[in-house]
Design an enzyme around this catalytic site. Sequence first.
Site, PDB file in Angstrom:
ATOM      1  N   SER A 220      90.223  71.637  -5.072  1.00 29.88           N
ATOM      2  CA  SER A 220      89.383  72.446  -5.951  1.00 29.88           C
ATOM      3  C   SER A 220      90.171  72.828  -7.198  1.00 29.88           C
ATOM      4  CB  SER A 220      88.867  73.683  -5.218  1.00 29.88           C
ATOM      5  OG  SER A 220      89.933  74.417  -4.652  1.00 29.88           O
ATOM      6  N   GLY A 225      85.907  71.778 -11.598  1.00 27.81           N
ATOM      7  CA  GLY A 225      85.282  71.068 -10.491  1.00 27.81           C
ATOM      8  C   GLY A 225      86.225  70.828  -9.335  1.00 27.81           C
ATOM      9  N   ASP A 252      85.806  78.836   0.297  1.00 29.36           N
ATOM     10  CA  ASP A 252      85.393  78.776   1.705  1.00 29.36           C
ATOM     11  C   ASP A 252      84.042  78.084   1.826  1.00 29.36           C
ATOM     12  OD1 ASP A 252      87.680  80.343   2.016  1.00 29.36           O
ATOM     13  OD2 ASP A 252      86.524  82.203   1.936  1.00 29.36           O
TER      14      ASP A 252
END
Length: 310
Positions: A220, A225, A252
Amino acid sequence: MDVATLTLNPAIDRTVTIPRFAAGAVNRVETSHDRAGGKGVNVAAALAREGFHTAATGFLGSDNAAIFEALFEEQKIEDHFIRCPGLTRVGIKIVDPAHKTTTDINFPGLTPSPEELARLRQAISAIQCQWWVLAGSLPPGVPASIYRGVIASLKSRGARVALDASGQALREGIEAAPHLVKPNVHELRALLGRPLEDTGAIVGAARELIALGIETVVVSMGAEGALFVTADAAILARPPSVEIGSTAGAGDAMVAGCVAARLRSLPLAGCARLATAFSLRTLMQFQAGADAAIHRIAIETVPSGVSPAR
């Protein structure tokens, strides 16, 4: 059972809103909200909302477990947490809507006893499911090797494992070759000890982990993005520019989306889109415009050796 999550160091996430927050000054709280949190707890809740049969385990302080128990009952998450004497830690997030920043203040958490660690291992052994997600920091006194041992044990039982950790826990956990890992780009840089200044470098770094036996690496990169990398493919998923309520739980949610995609047998591009959609909904706090924003997620195949413009 579809998925079980392990959260060794959960927290009650206390989000306080302070416009124009200033360190070293008197600040006035505009709003405050507590919720049951911790990376694995967040993953379990995200998957349960999508209808997956989910269980959760780890350590909870018995003195303030009620907020977690209410979440588990509401979301129909099977509760296999080991209760320890004392209080589950509180993690404070200071959200400044004026400056669009979030400041995290994280407490260390409970120290489980050897007996409680043994009870946890028994709880893990009793849960049968397709996927396990091991996520988050370690409480005081728990060795960094714990994820490595749990991953090896779960794989020997035929379960598939995702790992979302950082520091030494990540370094030792990947030695057991979980099926999926999701570091952010800062964690990946720290793990490999080099800058990783462009997309090509990040893909190359992800493939170094894949060479250790890991099937999928998801990196990430915040507003830029996320990269979804396997041995023979790499996908860059870019979210649209949106108004962000809070970044809390977005990573998460991405892990949850990856596991949901694997349970649905989606290809890598489908995994990238679904995981980014999970994260985007969390970033937008499930506002009405979230579904429209999801349709604007850009999915791009990254050719080997090529670095797309950033």
